[in-house]
Write a protein that holds these residues in place. Sequence first.
Motif, short mmCIF file in Angstrom:
data_model
loop_
_atom_site.label_atom_id
_atom_site.label_comp_id
_atom_site.label_asym_id
_atom_site.label_seq_id
_atom_site.Cartn_x
_atom_site.Cartn_y
_atom_site.Cartn_z
N LEU A 120 5.13 -3.61 17.73
CA LEU A 120 4.76 -4.51 18.75
C LEU A 120 4.31 -3.69 20.30
O LEU A 120 3.34 -4.21 20.75
CB LEU A 120 5.66 -5.57 18.98
CG LEU A 120 6.10 -6.35 17.96
CD1 LEU A 120 7.23 -7.57 18.28
CD2 LEU A 120 4.90 -7.29 17.65
N GLY A 145 10.54 -9.73 21.54
CA GLY A 145 9.01 -9.57 21.43
C GLY A 145 8.27 -9.69 22.69
O GLY A 145 7.07 -8.91 23.00
N PHE A 181 4.09 -12.89 20.95
CA PHE A 181 4.85 -11.99 20.56
C PHE A 181 6.16 -12.84 20.35
O PHE A 181 7.03 -13.04 19.57
CB PHE A 181 5.09 -10.92 21.01
CG PHE A 181 4.25 -9.78 20.76
CD1 PHE A 181 3.02 -9.90 19.96
CD2 PHE A 181 4.17 -8.52 21.34
CE1 PHE A 181 2.14 -8.86 19.65
CE2 PHE A 181 3.09 -7.72 21.38
CZ PHE A 181 2.03 -7.80 20.40
N MET A 203 8.24 -13.85 16.89
CA MET A 203 9.46 -13.32 16.85
C MET A 203 10.52 -14.26 16.78
O MET A 203 11.52 -14.36 15.96
CB MET A 203 9.88 -12.41 17.52
CG MET A 203 8.91 -10.95 17.62
SD MET A 203 9.03 -10.20 16.00
CE MET A 203 10.70 -9.55 16.10
#
Length: 372
Positions: A128, A248, A262, A266
């Motif tokens: 990520l 994230g 993200f 996540m």
Amino acid sequence: MSGKDESIFSKDALLGTKPGKEIVKQALFKSKGYRQFDKYKKEAEEEFLNFVKRFTNDLLKEIKSDSSPNTTQQKFAEEIGSNEIMLDQSQIGLVKTRLENHETLMDRVSRILNSNFVKMTLPVFSALYDASSEYFGDKQDSELRTSMIDGHIIAIDLSEPMDRIMDKDEDLEYLDDYKLMNPYLLKIAKDKITKGGKEVLEAFEQGFKDARIGQYLDFKLKTKPTNISEEEMMQCYKKYRAVMGTAGRNMALNRKPLGEIFHLGMAKAAESVGCGNEIEDSIKNKFVKIPSWPLYYSLLTGNVKKGFELTMEKSNLYLNEARLALELLPENFSHKNFLEFLFLTVEHYNLFWFNQLQKENLWSEFSANLPK
């Protein structure tokens, strides 16, 4: 694949589930998602020992340099809003001396790092972070990358000793050591995360606060297992979605749109894994975990088997929301295939434990041990 129990991702285990078969197929044909995932998995395995050493050395330095560990314990209790995981003042000197031994401390660090949430997410954070850096055109900064990943892994790892202290179901002989360690884990995590800037630290602090709400509610629900509501279970799951979602978000240094996307992916993937975790723990303990979705559904339906079947449906709902995040990614996003492959591993993990549950045939034992 990565996890606390590597056998979950053995070839035989993978061939036992539909997503597992898809994983094997992608490995065979070396799909882009598999190649990306394999790259970060190998990087994490190679880097893990170095991470353990950094973590242990930082922790040792904090413990040795603290001239007022009792004050440190009190401040930590104030920060988390609970005295229940503080070390008794009379034990501080003895425990501090014990943990000032490097080998002893490394043993305790290794124990709390033996966690699915740590081992399954270490390669993910690296991916990520790299994806975000590429998207935003950031200048290469390996030191910041290491600080962001280490800081959030340590923050996630803090939940391990805290859970073990409150649940008293694992590592009973080391709980005093964990109590002394906890404030320093939080400090080290914050020191590293601070390097990402003010907005990154603020996101972490809000996420940590939310995670504590979930963790404390989890503890409180153990005292009234037959009266758990759906709203309370949703709040309880903050312990998963807050800490993982925040990690994230901060792999993108809390910048939109990726930080928000993200976070969604996540957070929901973590909640899905949480369902699998509850099935795994129930098998291990030979009773339905308290609190958990299996318990909630079992008590409502009066049928334990049905309770676990509904938990699997719940895990899929969470995972579908995580997959929704994939649709929000920018066009031609470099690591989309990686995330698609990651979600396959989550789906396999949950199904693996559900299949194990069928084989164990613990229904009568689970029913007999349900809270009355």
